[in-house]
Motif scaffolding. Structure first.
Motif, short mmCIF file in Angstrom:
data_model
loop_
_atom_site.label_atom_id
_atom_site.label_comp_id
_atom_site.label_asym_id
_atom_site.label_seq_id
_atom_site.Cartn_x
_atom_site.Cartn_y
_atom_site.Cartn_z
N THR A 129 39.68 40.04 35.06
CA THR A 129 40.11 38.65 35.05
C THR A 129 41.01 38.36 36.24
O THR A 129 42.02 39.04 36.45
N ALA A 130 40.62 37.37 37.03
CA ALA A 130 41.36 37.02 38.24
C ALA A 130 40.70 35.82 38.90
O ALA A 130 39.60 35.42 38.50
N VAL A 131 41.37 35.29 39.90
CA VAL A 131 40.71 34.35 40.80
C VAL A 131 40.07 35.18 41.91
O VAL A 131 40.73 36.02 42.52
N TYR A 132 38.80 34.94 42.14
CA TYR A 132 38.03 35.69 43.15
C TYR A 132 37.87 34.83 44.40
O TYR A 132 37.47 33.67 44.32
N SER B 260 31.30 29.91 44.18
CA SER B 260 30.79 29.35 42.93
C SER B 260 30.38 30.51 42.02
O SER B 260 30.26 31.65 42.47
N GLY B 261 30.18 30.19 40.75
CA GLY B 261 29.66 31.18 39.82
C GLY B 261 30.68 31.78 38.88
O GLY B 261 30.32 32.59 38.02
N GLY B 262 31.94 31.43 39.03
CA GLY B 262 32.94 31.96 38.11
C GLY B 262 32.81 31.34 36.73
O GLY B 262 32.00 30.45 36.50
N GLY B 263 33.62 31.84 35.82
CA GLY B 263 33.61 31.30 34.46
C GLY B 263 34.12 32.30 33.46
O GLY B 263 34.80 33.27 33.82
N LEU B 264 33.77 32.04 32.21
CA LEU B 264 34.20 32.90 31.10
C LEU B 264 33.08 33.85 30.72
O LEU B 264 31.92 33.42 30.60
N ALA B 265 33.41 35.13 30.55
CA ALA B 265 32.40 36.13 30.20
C ALA B 265 32.98 37.09 29.16
O ALA B 265 34.19 37.27 29.09
N GLN C 57 37.64 31.08 39.40
CA GLN C 57 38.26 31.82 38.29
C GLN C 57 37.21 32.60 37.51
O GLN C 57 36.16 32.06 37.14
N VAL C 58 37.52 33.85 37.26
CA VAL C 58 36.71 34.69 36.38
C VAL C 58 37.62 35.17 35.24
O VAL C 58 38.67 35.76 35.50
#
Length: 124
Positions: A91-94, A7-12, A119-120
């Motif tokens: 930027t990637a899937v972590y 959890s915790g991904g997103g747009l930054a 996703q980040v």
């Protein structure tokens, strides 16, 4: 069987921070070395960071060294990845991964359990 949920991904924005968490269930968490990997579109899965059973030993990929910090809380069965000074190339899937071993590893095939990924996306 071990289950991992990120959890915790997103747009930054570039230069900002995000914190990823991975909740682990199913077996004794402290038996597992943990790792974070990432995969961008069209690229191979890349090692990001790993932490040993007790948390006393950590290792980072060259591209994130000095910006990312991995940690674990064996009482809460979680492993986290603090990501600072984010760049668009982050930027990637972590993915969070678990390895039933006393030693850490940087190769994806060394890990037996994986989360579904988060996703980040870092914008410039």
């Amino acid at each position: 069987q071990v289950q991992l949920v990120e959890s915790g991904g997103g747009l930054a924005q570039a230069g900002s921070s995000l914190r990823l968490s991975c909740a682990v269930s199913g077996r004794t968490f402290s038996w597992y070395a943990m790792g974070w990997f990432r995969q961008a579109p069209g690229k191979e899965r890349e090692f990001v960071a790993t932490i040993a059973l007790s948390g006393g030993s950590t290792y980072y990929g060259d591209s994130v060294k000095g910006r990312f910090t991995i940690s674990r809380d064996n009482a809460k069965n979680t492993v986290s990845l603090q990501m600072n000074s984010l760049k668009p190339e982050d930027t990637a899937v972590y993915y969070c991964a678990a390895r039933h071993s006393i030693s850490t590893a940087t190769i994806p095939s060394s890990y037996g359990y994986w989360g579904q990924g988060t996703q980040v996306t870092v914008s410039s």
